[in-house]
Structure formats: C-alpha cells, structure tokens
Design a protein around this motif. Structure first.
Motif, PDB file in Angstrom:
ATOM      1  N   GLU A 221      47.682  23.784   4.350  1.00  0.00           N
ATOM      2  CA  GLU A 221      48.464  23.069   5.353  1.00  0.00           C
ATOM      3  C   GLU A 221      49.913  23.529   5.283  1.00  0.00           C
ATOM      4  O   GLU A 221      50.496  23.643   4.212  1.00  0.00           O
TER       5      GLU A 221
ATOM      6  N   ASN B 165      54.796  21.510  10.386  1.00  0.00           N
ATOM      7  CA  ASN B 165      54.562  21.238  11.813  1.00  0.00           C
ATOM      8  C   ASN B 165      53.084  21.272  12.198  1.00  0.00           C
ATOM      9  O   ASN B 165      52.704  21.844  13.213  1.00  0.00           O
ATOM     10  N   ASN B 166      52.237  20.679  11.357  1.00  0.00           N
ATOM     11  CA  ASN B 166      50.792  20.597  11.639  1.00  0.00           C
ATOM     12  C   ASN B 166      50.141  21.962  11.833  1.00  0.00           C
ATOM     13  O   ASN B 166      49.260  22.137  12.661  1.00  0.00           O
ATOM     14  N   THR B 167      50.566  22.950  11.077  1.00  0.00           N
ATOM     15  CA  THR B 167      49.953  24.273  11.129  1.00  0.00           C
ATOM     16  C   THR B 167      49.065  24.458   9.900  1.00  0.00           C
ATOM     17  O   THR B 167      49.242  23.791   8.880  1.00  0.00           O
ATOM     18  N   TYR B 168      48.103  25.366  10.009  1.00  0.00           N
ATOM     19  CA  TYR B 168      47.196  25.662   8.907  1.00  0.00           C
ATOM     20  C   TYR B 168      47.040  27.164   8.771  1.00  0.00           C
ATOM     21  O   TYR B 168      47.181  27.901   9.734  1.00  0.00           O
TER      22      TYR B 168
END
Length: 75
Positions: free
Chosen positions: A37, A40-43
């Motif tokens: 993770e 900014n809510n990226t993976y």
C-alpha cells in the motif's frame, strides 16, 4: 495500464494476471507476490519481499562495519 477483473474463487475473490504481467514480474505459478500500500490509496504489486529487503540492507551495514573481522574469519 492493464485492466484486471475480480473473480470468485471458491469462497474468496481473486485476480487473474495476464501472461505479459507474469512475465514482466518474472514470476510463475506458486510464487509469492506482495501488494504494497502506498500514498493516496495506491498499491504496488511486486515479487520482492520488502521486509527481506530491509533485512538485507541491515546485513550489508553490519558486513561493512565488521569488514576486517569478517575478512580475517574467512582466512
């Protein structure tokens, strides 16, 4: 960009990775991959274990610090 579909696998949900993604990750059936993770809510999907990388960095630091001692022990 590659679009993936979430599919039902037994009682769970899963993703099927296309052949070209598997090839670029240099992985295969049964290999582990890690979903990291980010901000900014990226993976990020990677075949490299981030905890192993931290351990290797620490080991390299120790080897550098005790270089002469390790050299003498290797004789």
């Amino acid at each position: 960009m590659v679009t993936l579909k979430i599919r039902k696998v037994g009682n769970s949900l899963g993703l099927v990775l296309p052949k070209e993604v598997i090839s670029r990750l240099r992985t295969g059936e049964g290999d582990d991959v890690f979903l990291i993770e980010g901000p900014n809510n990226t993976y990020r999907l990677t075949p490299f274990d981030p905890s192993f990388q931290r351990k290797m960095e620490k080991a390299e630091e120790i080897m550098a610090r005790y270089r002469n001692t390790l050299h003498r022990l290797a004789e």
